[in-house]
Design an enzyme around this catalytic site. Structure first.
Site, PDB file in Angstrom:
ATOM      1  N   HIS A 123       0.854  -1.199   0.000  1.00 58.35           N
ATOM      2  CA  HIS A 123       0.000   0.000   0.000  1.00 58.35           C
ATOM      3  C   HIS A 123       0.886   1.245   0.000  1.00 58.35           C
ATOM      4  CE1 HIS A 123      -2.947  -2.979   1.440  1.00 58.35           C
ATOM      5  NE2 HIS A 123      -3.876  -2.147   1.035  1.00 58.35           N
ATOM      6  N   GLU A 196       0.760  -6.913   0.879  1.00 60.74           N
ATOM      7  CA  GLU A 196       1.594  -6.965   2.082  1.00 60.74           C
ATOM      8  C   GLU A 196       0.783  -7.106   3.357  1.00 60.74           C
ATOM      9  OE1 GLU A 196       1.022  -2.486   2.643  1.00 60.74           O
ATOM     10  OE2 GLU A 196       0.276  -4.164   1.465  1.00 60.74           O
TER      11      GLU A 196
END
Length: 316
Positions: A123, A196
């Site tokens: 992100h 992630e």
């Protein structure tokens, strides 16, 4: 029945896409910075979590440095939202000129190989802009996955937004989404996954900035099952209107070991690539939630969904 909070959340995003995209760009930039600074000064839960996460990334940072990072992080985060609200109104030229990426040959060579390509991103900065650049600048469609949001109307808005940028968006539905992604890769296609943060409680445990967390197994499993090329990508902003990015070297499938062992090695390699990019540009990592297992256990945070973007959980 839709709750008042759900209606307010949906209305806020609707207003963003209908209003912010009409603003002159300098006005939108100033507005985003103002909102970021107000949120940062309030030091809500998301801002405090962002600062706590940065403390893992920059372990020797002083309290003053962490405060500076969290302020810069909020400004980066609101830049993402201002850009995203305005992206549907950008011309193709503006999209193409809005992103520059290092080692793009790793991506274009992979696309040309017809093996299929998996792009895995954390992100960072604006992954929607990067996706729009792929569909516009490279003239290459791709498939991604979106978590079901509440209310359903908000999920529909995000799907329509991303489809309008040229993406195929699949609802996260376990095996059905995985099977479709695998078919796209076997056909030589491109898929992009934000990868992630695992929210399913079935991810792969990895070391990330010296502590344990879990990341989704999907990218590594898809690469093993289809023979597709797995490429980590990291993104960042600088002081210009142009977003930057880097395609990292491919994550190879190990030559030996069980499927679980291969998946563990590959997911750790992804985590290492993400960590390299985040360490270079921590303020552009928009992680306003618990990530490390120690924090998740302490907060008893629920694990819901797939690790894809959930706007309700990304507010300051």
């Amino acid at each position: 029945m839709t709750s008042l909070r759900d209606r307010l959340v949906d209305g806020a995003y609707a207003a963003g896409w209908s209003t912010v995209k009409k603003l002159p760009e300098p006005v939108a930039v100033r507005l985003g910075r103002l909102i970021a600074d107000v949120a940062w000064k309030k030091r809500g839960k998301g801002v405090r979590r962002l600062e706590s996460n940065y403390a893992r990334v920059v372990p020797d940072a002083t309290p003053q440095r962490l405060a500076e990072l969290s302020r810069a992080g909020m400004r980066s985060y609101l830049r993402y939202w201002m850009e995203s609200f305005r992206l549907p109104a950008w011309s193709e030229e503006r999209v193409r000129n809005g992103f520059e990426i290092e080692d793009v040959h790793l991506l274009t060579d992979g696309i040309a190989s017809d093996r299929g390509v998996i792009l895995a991103l954390p992100h960072m900065a604006n992954w929607d802009l990067a996706g729009a650049w792929v569909t516009t600048g490279l003239r290459t469609p791709f498939t991604t996955v979106a978590e079901r949001l509440r209310p359903e109307s908000l999920y529909d808005r995000f799907v329509a937004y991303r489809e309008g940028l040229g993406m195929e968006v699949l609802p996260h539905s376990g095996g059905a989404a995985f099977a479709t992604l695998a078919r796209r890769l076997r056909d030589g296609g491109l898929i992009c996954l934000v990868a992630e943060r695992d929210l399913s409680a079935s991810g792969v445990e990895v070391e990330f900035f010296g502590e344990a967390t879990r990341m989704p197994a999907g990218p590594a499993l898809l690469a093993q099952q289809t023979g597709a090329i797995l490429l980590p990508v990291t993104l960042w902003y600088d002081d210009s209107p142009v977003m930057r990015g880097r395609v990292h070297p491919p994550v190879e499938v190990p030559g030996s070991g069980t499927r679980a062992e291969k998946t563990s090695v590959m997911t750790q390699a992804l985590a290492d690539a993400f960590a390299d990019g985040i360490a270079d540009h921590p303020e552009d990592w928009h992680m306003l939630q618990r990530l490390w297992l120690k924090d998740l256990d302490a907060g008893k945070a629920p694990r819901e969904g797939s690790g894809t973007q959930d706007p309700e959980k990304r507010t300051p």
